[in-house]
Design a protein around this motif. Structure first.
Motif, PDB file in Angstrom:
ATOM      1  N   THR A   1       0.836  -1.204   0.000  1.00 36.33           N
ATOM      2  CA  THR A   1       0.000   0.000   0.000  1.00 36.33           C
ATOM      3  C   THR A   1       0.873   1.257   0.000  1.00 36.33           C
ATOM      4  OG1 THR A   1      -0.083   0.031   2.403  1.00 36.33           O
ATOM      5  CG2 THR A   1      -1.845  -1.157   1.284  1.00 36.33           C
ATOM      6  N   ASP A   2       2.172   1.094   0.248  1.00 35.13           N
ATOM      7  CA  ASP A   2       3.101   2.216   0.253  1.00 35.13           C
ATOM      8  C   ASP A   2       4.224   1.899  -0.740  1.00 35.13           C
ATOM      9  OD1 ASP A   2       4.984   4.161   0.743  1.00 35.13           O
ATOM     10  OD2 ASP A   2       4.866   4.030   2.927  1.00 35.13           O
ATOM     11  N   ALA A   3       4.096   2.452  -1.936  1.00 31.57           N
ATOM     12  CA  ALA A   3       5.069   2.147  -2.994  1.00 31.57           C
ATOM     13  C   ALA A   3       6.456   2.673  -2.632  1.00 31.57           C
ATOM     14  CB  ALA A   3       4.593   2.754  -4.307  1.00 31.57           C
ATOM     15  N   SER A   4       6.484   3.802  -1.937  1.00 29.42           N
ATOM     16  CA  SER A   4       7.757   4.391  -1.533  1.00 29.42           C
ATOM     17  C   SER A   4       8.509   3.443  -0.585  1.00 29.42           C
ATOM     18  CB  SER A   4       7.482   5.729  -0.849  1.00 29.42           C
ATOM     19  OG  SER A   4       8.586   6.149  -0.122  1.00 29.42           O
ATOM     20  N   LEU A   5       7.760   2.849   0.336  1.00 28.58           N
ATOM     21  CA  LEU A   5       8.367   1.906   1.288  1.00 28.58           C
ATOM     22  C   LEU A   5       8.908   0.678   0.566  1.00 28.58           C
ATOM     23  CD1 LEU A   5       8.938   0.843   4.150  1.00 28.58           C
ATOM     24  CD2 LEU A   5       6.585   0.030   4.240  1.00 28.58           C
ATOM     25  N   SER A   6       8.149   0.180  -0.392  1.00 31.36           N
ATOM     26  CA  SER A   6       8.597  -1.032  -1.092  1.00 31.36           C
ATOM     27  C   SER A   6       9.843  -0.766  -1.938  1.00 31.36           C
ATOM     28  CB  SER A   6       7.476  -1.610  -1.952  1.00 31.36           C
ATOM     29  OG  SER A   6       7.225  -0.779  -3.045  1.00 31.36           O
ATOM     30  N   ARG A   7      10.033   0.493  -2.328  1.00 28.62           N
ATOM     31  CA  ARG A   7      11.274   0.825  -3.050  1.00 28.62           C
ATOM     32  C   ARG A   7      12.463   0.874  -2.095  1.00 28.62           C
ATOM     33  NH1 ARG A   7       7.819   4.249  -6.008  1.00 28.62           N
ATOM     34  NH2 ARG A   7       8.254   6.000  -4.619  1.00 28.62           N
ATOM     35  N   LYS A   8      12.196   1.263  -0.847  1.00 29.48           N
ATOM     36  CA  LYS A   8      13.288   1.399   0.120  1.00 29.48           C
ATOM     37  C   LYS A   8      13.624   0.086   0.824  1.00 29.48           C
ATOM     38  CE  LYS A   8      12.250   6.185   1.194  1.00 29.48           C
ATOM     39  NZ  LYS A   8      11.512   7.070   2.094  1.00 29.48           N
ATOM     40  N   LEU A   9      12.602  -0.737   1.033  1.00 27.76           N
ATOM     41  CA  LEU A   9      12.790  -1.950   1.829  1.00 27.76           C
ATOM     42  C   LEU A   9      12.371  -3.171   1.026  1.00 27.76           C
ATOM     43  CD1 LEU A   9      13.482  -2.901   4.789  1.00 27.76           C
ATOM     44  CD2 LEU A   9      11.022  -3.001   5.137  1.00 27.76           C
ATOM     45  N   GLY A  10      13.280  -4.096   0.887  1.00 27.00           N
ATOM     46  CA  GLY A  10      12.973  -5.329   0.157  1.00 27.00           C
ATOM     47  C   GLY A  10      12.791  -6.495   1.108  1.00 27.00           C
ATOM     48  N   ILE A  11      11.875  -7.393   0.751  1.00 27.36           N
ATOM     49  CA  ILE A  11      11.711  -8.636   1.515  1.00 27.36           C
ATOM     50  C   ILE A  11      12.532  -9.687   0.772  1.00 27.36           C
ATOM     51  CG2 ILE A  11      10.063 -10.333   2.426  1.00 27.36           C
ATOM     52  CD1 ILE A  11       9.378  -7.629   3.524  1.00 27.36           C
ATOM     53  N   VAL A  12      13.605 -10.135   1.373  1.00 27.39           N
ATOM     54  CA  VAL A  12      14.503 -11.085   0.711  1.00 27.39           C
ATOM     55  C   VAL A  12      13.928 -12.491   0.781  1.00 27.39           C
ATOM     56  CG1 VAL A  12      16.845 -12.043   0.702  1.00 27.39           C
ATOM     57  CG2 VAL A  12      16.476  -9.629   1.256  1.00 27.39           C
ATOM     58  N   SER A  13      13.516 -12.897   1.958  1.00 31.84           N
ATOM     59  CA  SER A  13      12.978 -14.253   2.114  1.00 31.84           C
ATOM     60  C   SER A  13      12.173 -14.357   3.400  1.00 31.84           C
ATOM     61  CB  SER A  13      14.108 -15.290   2.143  1.00 31.84           C
ATOM     62  OG  SER A  13      14.935 -15.038   3.253  1.00 31.84           O
ATOM     63  N   VAL A  14      11.370 -15.406   3.449  1.00 34.72           N
ATOM     64  CA  VAL A  14      10.595 -15.716   4.658  1.00 34.72           C
ATOM     65  C   VAL A  14      10.822 -17.187   4.961  1.00 34.72           C
ATOM     66  CG1 VAL A  14       8.314 -15.744   5.740  1.00 34.72           C
ATOM     67  CG2 VAL A  14       8.828 -14.040   3.984  1.00 34.72           C
ATOM     68  N   ASN A  15      11.255 -17.493   6.147  1.00 36.93           N
ATOM     69  CA  ASN A  15      11.404 -18.910   6.497  1.00 36.93           C
ATOM     70  C   ASN A  15      10.838 -19.178   7.887  1.00 36.93           C
ATOM     71  OD1 ASN A  15      13.991 -17.411   7.052  1.00 36.93           O
ATOM     72  ND2 ASN A  15      14.376 -19.265   8.228  1.00 36.93           N
ATOM     73  N   GLN A  16      10.551 -20.428   8.140  1.00 38.67           N
ATOM     74  CA  GLN A  16       9.914 -20.799   9.398  1.00 38.67           C
ATOM     75  C   GLN A  16      10.626 -21.951  10.067  1.00 38.67           C
ATOM     76  OE1 GLN A  16       5.892 -22.000   8.439  1.00 38.67           O
ATOM     77  NE2 GLN A  16       6.515 -24.126   8.149  1.00 38.67           N
ATOM     78  N   ALA A  17      10.394 -22.054  11.366  1.00 35.56           N
ATOM     79  CA  ALA A  17      10.930 -23.156  12.154  1.00 35.56           C
ATOM     80  C   ALA A  17       9.959 -23.417  13.297  1.00 35.56           C
ATOM     81  CB  ALA A  17      12.304 -22.795  12.699  1.00 35.56           C
ATOM     82  N   THR A  18      10.178 -24.495  14.005  1.00 33.84           N
ATOM     83  CA  THR A  18       9.377 -24.780  15.196  1.00 33.84           C
ATOM     84  C   THR A  18      10.305 -24.775  16.395  1.00 33.84           C
ATOM     85  OG1 THR A  18       7.900 -26.149  13.882  1.00 33.84           O
ATOM     86  CG2 THR A  18       7.787 -26.432  16.252  1.00 33.84           C
ATOM     87  N   VAL A  19       9.953 -24.001  17.405  1.00 39.14           N
ATOM     88  CA  VAL A  19      10.783 -23.950  18.603  1.00 39.14           C
ATOM     89  C   VAL A  19       9.978 -24.422  19.802  1.00 39.14           C
ATOM     90  CG1 VAL A  19      12.248 -22.071  17.767  1.00 39.14           C
ATOM     91  CG2 VAL A  19      10.230 -21.534  19.109  1.00 39.14           C
ATOM     92  N   SER A  20      10.706 -24.862  20.795  1.00 34.81           N
ATOM     93  CA  SER A  20      10.107 -25.318  22.053  1.00 34.81           C
ATOM     94  C   SER A  20       9.009 -26.363  21.799  1.00 34.81           C
ATOM     95  CB  SER A  20       9.554 -24.119  22.832  1.00 34.81           C
ATOM     96  OG  SER A  20       9.422 -24.443  24.193  1.00 34.81           O
ATOM     97  N   GLY A  21       9.221 -27.189  20.809  1.00 37.52           N
ATOM     98  CA  GLY A  21       8.306 -28.301  20.550  1.00 37.52           C
ATOM     99  C   GLY A  21       7.178 -27.994  19.589  1.00 37.52           C
TER     100      GLY A  21
END
Lengths: 199, 137
Positions: B45-65
């Motif tokens: 929704t903020d094109a200016s923000l998306s030009r300044k900040l990139g999302i490189v990757s998203v990963n997940q894990a399970t902690v504490s069971g």
């Protein structure tokens, strides 16, 4: 002329309304970025931030699964305040307790505390009364872990710019052997000339 | 006149150099880590923000069971330091949003061209999905 006057009046009124709504008291999200940032005080967002990071560190460490019974029973020990401000350390520990409780990993006893100061004296009294009435020995679940810590503050100034670092130290100790099985330190540093609204 | 142009150019170059504080990095040529990447969808929704900040990757894990942990790697696309605020929302299997005392907005400061991850652990084992919100400071 009348139209110009009406337009000017309306614009002025709108401006005043706008200004008034900005300066007047209003509700804000205590977890949001519109909160006040003071350089020399631990603000509400600092407590929340420190608690979140410490809880994440504790959960990721995996030590909570080592307790023989799940959820692990924990008691809050002494949290020493070595900062220059008078604070209620529950602002940190209650957030941590609530967060850990919701994960289902930890349950906190409220009838045991440092120096005999219990959080819920009525629960302790009722427990002993029940034991007396039934003729049985009182069953107090002893904590497997205790949470202790210290709050520290470091201030430095260069010219008009002030910098304050608040350090949150926590240790989780197993009561059977007195060993700190998890420890972490989180720091929050603020720099500036004066407090501000929003961050 | 020439002196004025030269001085102005030099001042502009110095000013530019002063602001540009991008980060150089070095890492293993062939990473041995094997992250569990999450296929993501992005709503901008903020094109200016998306030009300044990139999302490189998203990963997940399970902690504490049984607690979901999400890590989102961000990149400051600008050569200047930038501050952003972000917030993780957690959603249960039935679609209900989960709240907690430690699920508020947080700030991250990224140096120029810096890549850094923000992560959070779900407040409850009931969390099945997440949503990361990011805004510019």
């Amino acid at each position: 002329m009348k139209l110009a006057l009406a337009t000017t009046t309306a614009a002025t009124a709108l401006l005043l309304v706008g200004c008034a709504s900005k300066n007047d008291a209003r509700y804000i999200d205590p977890q949001g970025p519109q909160t006040v940032v003071s350089i020399d005080r631990i603000n509400i967002q600092d407590w929340n931030n420190a608690a979140e990071r410490l809880v994440a560190s504790l959960l990721a460490s995996g030590v909570l699964e080592r307790a023989p019974e799940q959820p692990a029973v924990m008691a809050v020990s002494r949290i020493r305040n070595n900062t220059q401000q008078q604070v209620d350390t529950d602002l940190l520990t209650k957030n941590i307790r609530v967060a850990l409780n919701r994960t289902g990993k930890v349950i906190t006893t409220t009838t045991l505390g440092p120096d005999g100061r219990v959080e819920d004296p009525l629960a302790a009294e009722v427990g002993s009364m029940q034991a007396f009435m039934s003729g049985e020995r009182q069953r107090t679940v002893l904590p497997f872990y205790t949470l202790s810590g210290k709050l520290l503050e470091d201030r430095v100034r260069v010219g008009n710019t002030q910098q304050t670092t608040f350090t949150f130290q926590l240790s989780l100790t197993t009561t059977r052997d007195g060993l700190a099985v998890w420890e972490d330190v989180q720091q929050i540093t603020k720099q500036g000339r004066r407090s501000s609204v929003g961050w | 006149m020439r002196l004025l142009v030269l001085t102005t150019t030099l001042a502009a170059a110095l000013l530019g150099a002063g602001c540009a504080t991008s980060v150089n990095t070095v890492s293993r040529a062939e990473p041995t880590a094997t992250p569990n990447y999450v296929a993501d969808q992005r709503v901008i929704t903020d094109a200016s923000l998306s030009r300044k900040l990139g999302i490189v990757s998203v990963n997940q894990a399970t902690v504490s069971g049984n607690l979901l942990q999400i890590q989102v790697t961000l990149e400051n696309r600008s050569t200047r330091p930038q501050a952003f605020t972000y917030k993780f929302d957690w959603i249960a299997q039935d679609g209900m949003e989960l709240s907690g005392p430690t699920t508020g907005w947080r700030q991250i400061q990224l140096q120029g061209r810096e890549v850094r991850a923000v992560s959070a652990i779900a407040p409850s084992p009931a969390a099945a999905d997440f949503r990361l919100k990011v805004r510019e400071n």
